[in-house]
Design an enzyme around this catalytic site. Sequence first.
Site, PDB file in Angstrom:
ATOM      1  N   TYR A 296       0.815  -1.212   0.000  1.00 25.16           N
ATOM      2  CA  TYR A 296       0.000   0.000   0.000  1.00 25.16           C
ATOM      3  C   TYR A 296       0.853   1.268   0.000  1.00 25.16           C
ATOM      4  O   TYR A 296       1.506   1.606   0.988  1.00 25.16           O
ATOM      5  CB  TYR A 296      -0.887  -0.012   1.249  1.00 25.16           C
ATOM      6  CG  TYR A 296      -2.059   0.922   1.189  1.00 25.16           C
ATOM      7  CD1 TYR A 296      -3.265   0.504   0.650  1.00 25.16           C
ATOM      8  CD2 TYR A 296      -1.977   2.223   1.686  1.00 25.16           C
ATOM      9  CE1 TYR A 296      -4.362   1.346   0.603  1.00 25.16           C
ATOM     10  CE2 TYR A 296      -3.068   3.074   1.640  1.00 25.16           C
ATOM     11  CZ  TYR A 296      -4.250   2.627   1.097  1.00 25.16           C
ATOM     12  OH  TYR A 296      -5.334   3.468   1.050  1.00 25.16           O
ATOM     13  N   TYR A 346      -5.698   5.320  -7.340  1.00 27.60           N
ATOM     14  CA  TYR A 346      -6.009   5.071  -5.931  1.00 27.60           C
ATOM     15  C   TYR A 346      -7.446   4.597  -5.793  1.00 27.60           C
ATOM     16  O   TYR A 346      -8.345   5.383  -5.543  1.00 27.60           O
ATOM     17  CB  TYR A 346      -5.783   6.355  -5.140  1.00 27.60           C
ATOM     18  CG  TYR A 346      -5.836   6.200  -3.638  1.00 27.60           C
ATOM     19  CD1 TYR A 346      -4.933   5.380  -2.967  1.00 27.60           C
ATOM     20  CD2 TYR A 346      -6.766   6.893  -2.879  1.00 27.60           C
ATOM     21  CE1 TYR A 346      -4.962   5.263  -1.588  1.00 27.60           C
ATOM     22  CE2 TYR A 346      -6.796   6.789  -1.489  1.00 27.60           C
ATOM     23  CZ  TYR A 346      -5.895   5.968  -0.850  1.00 27.60           C
ATOM     24  OH  TYR A 346      -5.922   5.864   0.516  1.00 27.60           O
TER      25      TYR A 346
END
Lengths: 388, 140
Positions: A296, A346
């Site tokens: 991430y 994202y």
Amino acid sequence: MSSVISRSTAIVGVGQTEFSKAAGRSETQLASEAILAALVDAGLSAGQVDGLVSYTIDPVEETELVRALGIGEIAFSSRVPYGGGGSQGVLLHAGSAVASGAAEVIVAYRAVKARSGARFGRAEVGTRPTSQHSGSTAMQWCTPYGVLTPGAWMSLNATRYMHTYGVTNEDFGRAVVQLRAYSANNPNSHFYGEPITLEDHQTSRWIAEPSLRLFDCCQETDGAVALVITRSDRAADTPSPVVVAAAAGAGLFEEEIASNHYAPDLAVMDGSAAMARRLFRGSGITRADLDVAMIYDAFSPLLLMQLEGLGLCGPGEAKDFVADGQLGPKGSLPCNTNGGLIGEGYIHGMNLTLEAVRQLRGVSVNQVDDARTALVSASRTGVILQCP
Amino acid sequence: MTAGPSVQRPAPILTEDNHTFWEAAREGRLVAQRCGDCGQLRHPPRPMCPACHSLQREVVDLSGTGVVYSYSILHHPQHPAFSYPVIAVLVDLDEGVRMLSNLVDINAGDVHIGMAVELAFAATGDDGAVPVFKPRGSGP
Ligand SMILES: [Zn+2]
């Protein structure tokens, strides 16, 4: 103790919308499109779905999806707190439900209009201390001080990390250059055909000094991703299953949204370390078995800090690991081969799960040879996926 | 001298659990919460002591001196209530609690981890004040 998930469940379908800066339609429509694509991919029908899992922060209501898609009787639903840090928790929830028999076919989804709608990176002053179980109670301590965005919160951790280990913004930049090289090959990505040099990175404007320049930050994106999860024995009848070898959600409540300002040592990601211990414990898989990893990267410092937190390299070693090209296509652990959240876009972490599935199916645009075991880490939640 | 922000610093959001801290700040005091039974100091304030589970709470004054544990010079995005760059700091206070705040009366380039700081106050839009910090010994 082995995980309850331990190879008993599988991702049998994946779907997505296009990733864009302005989707021009509702999150409910985006989610519906991604779920339908995932069901088609799995060879299943909406009528067979009996479970729904998403993030607490997702705006799409289950009721709307059930009606839009014509889903029948829902046996299980749940939502994972803490935004993107909880993103891999959808597989812990869905996998637990499937393994226990609570449901048979679960759809996990995330739909965002993080660019054309409510942007995470906009400096806004909230008027309420909590919202959507996403760690935002911490905002009450940040608002009067102008610390208003995830990047600002996280950057306080990053400065301490840099100080402790002698890391510079250039070290983060080397990781970003690799991500942008991957995303340059990825037609899904914001930055398709747009690789950058370290100099490009170093001349992008400061967002939060000394840790974050513009190119260290993920691309706010509109779009949706969906996954279909079912039992492994049932998965054998589907065209291209990927086994959930382990799933873990430890560390979820030790931090705020993108920071842990009150932890003793901010140079160390305790939440990642706790999650990784649970993830690997009893899985029969070691770190050396990983062929590829998705980590991430809402902000580039999180990528380096997580490499260390997850035990993929030692404390302070991530900058050399990156500089030596270990994240690259010829490295020991190719990472974020879609370009990551920084390069591809994202979708709040779920597009990293999607890329891990692509790698194990052998269809990534940056395919790693013979990829059989993939880690996806959202720091506080994570999964290990494997070929069947 | 550039013009100050057009909007004033936002007032804190008061809750049943945090109001003691912000109300003290309004009176020009920096406080932390202390367990009324085991004496453990804590910040941010919370309803229960994690060490002994006591609900007894005391509010104690702090010295206001500490060191910068970490910092960040915030350039973007910008909100009209603040002058940029905003210097965000985490201060480790001498009493052993950590606070998020701003550092004032300093050039951004001079901020460093470990520097000694002391208490100051900054006005908020509701005629209140919140604790901030300035380099120690930098005058009134
Ligand atoms: Zn106590």
